[in-house]
Write an enzyme that holds these catalytic residues in place. Structure first.
Site, short mmCIF file in Angstrom:
data_model
loop_
_atom_site.label_atom_id
_atom_site.label_comp_id
_atom_site.label_asym_id
_atom_site.label_seq_id
_atom_site.Cartn_x
_atom_site.Cartn_y
_atom_site.Cartn_z
N LYS A 80 9.79 46.93 1.41
CA LYS A 80 9.44 45.80 2.37
C LYS A 80 8.47 46.62 2.61
CE LYS A 80 11.34 42.68 5.47
NZ LYS A 80 13.01 41.76 6.00
N ASP A 130 21.37 35.54 10.47
CA ASP A 130 20.09 35.08 9.96
C ASP A 130 20.60 34.66 8.01
OD1 ASP A 130 18.43 32.73 8.91
OD2 ASP A 130 16.12 34.22 7.71
#
Length: 178
Positions: A3, A96
């Site tokens: 990432k 989330d």
């Protein structure tokens, strides 16, 4: 999987703090159903971290890929809840949770990922992560308190609410709102 911070060398302080928080949070978690971090650093001015690569599909795709029994859905959902509970026991609120942040591997095991909006359940940490009035999360799965955008009201129940919405969606194929 790698990432990389999207903004690269142009990232602001808030973006940097969030990215560093994700590295720190994932480093604290060691659970077979939460993606593990292996390394982090900076290359060519861009921050990155290396984590487990999960070969599989998002939760909502897994549910619709073939006919699933309620028992199969509940069995998988219980394992998702175990992973989220492991984070909660470490004082970490995901903030989330949604089907896209849960991957199901080809062995049928769920993996919770993307702790980029996670909050460590202390007042000091909240000031680094959000500003009052700034919504954080994904609206269809966000609790009313989270949608209100007041960080002090966000706690473990925020994730529990999201899990309820996810379960409803898994069982019915729709969100619980009209």
């Amino acid at each position: 999987a790698i990432k990389v911070m999207r903004e690269g060398p142009f990232a602001g302080k808030r973006d940097m703090a969030r990215f560093e928080r994700e590295v720190e949070v994932l480093g604290q978690l060691n659970h077979p159903r939460i993606v593990n971090i292996h390394d982090s650093g900076v290359a060519a001015g861009s921050h990155y971290f290396v984590m487990d690569y999960i070969s599989g599909q998002p939760l909502d795709d897994w549910v619709t890929a073939k006919s699933r029994t309620i028992r199969e859905i509940l069995h998988l959902f219980a394992r998702v809840c175990e992973a989220v509970n492991a984070a909660h026991l470490r004082g970490i609120i995901h903030r989330d949770l949604k089907p896209g942040n849960i991957l199901v591997d080809y062995d049928g095991e769920p993996h919770v990922l993307d702790f980029g909006l996670a909050k460590v359940a202390t007042v000091a940490e909240a000031s680094v992560m959000t500003v009052t009035g700034q919504f954080i999360g994904s609206l269809p799965w966000a609790s009313p308190e989270q949608a209100e955008a007041v960080p002090a009201k966000i706690d473990l129940r925020t994730d529990v609410y999201s899990l309820g919405v996810i379960l409803f969606q898994m069982l019915t194929g729709t969100l619980p709102y009209g």
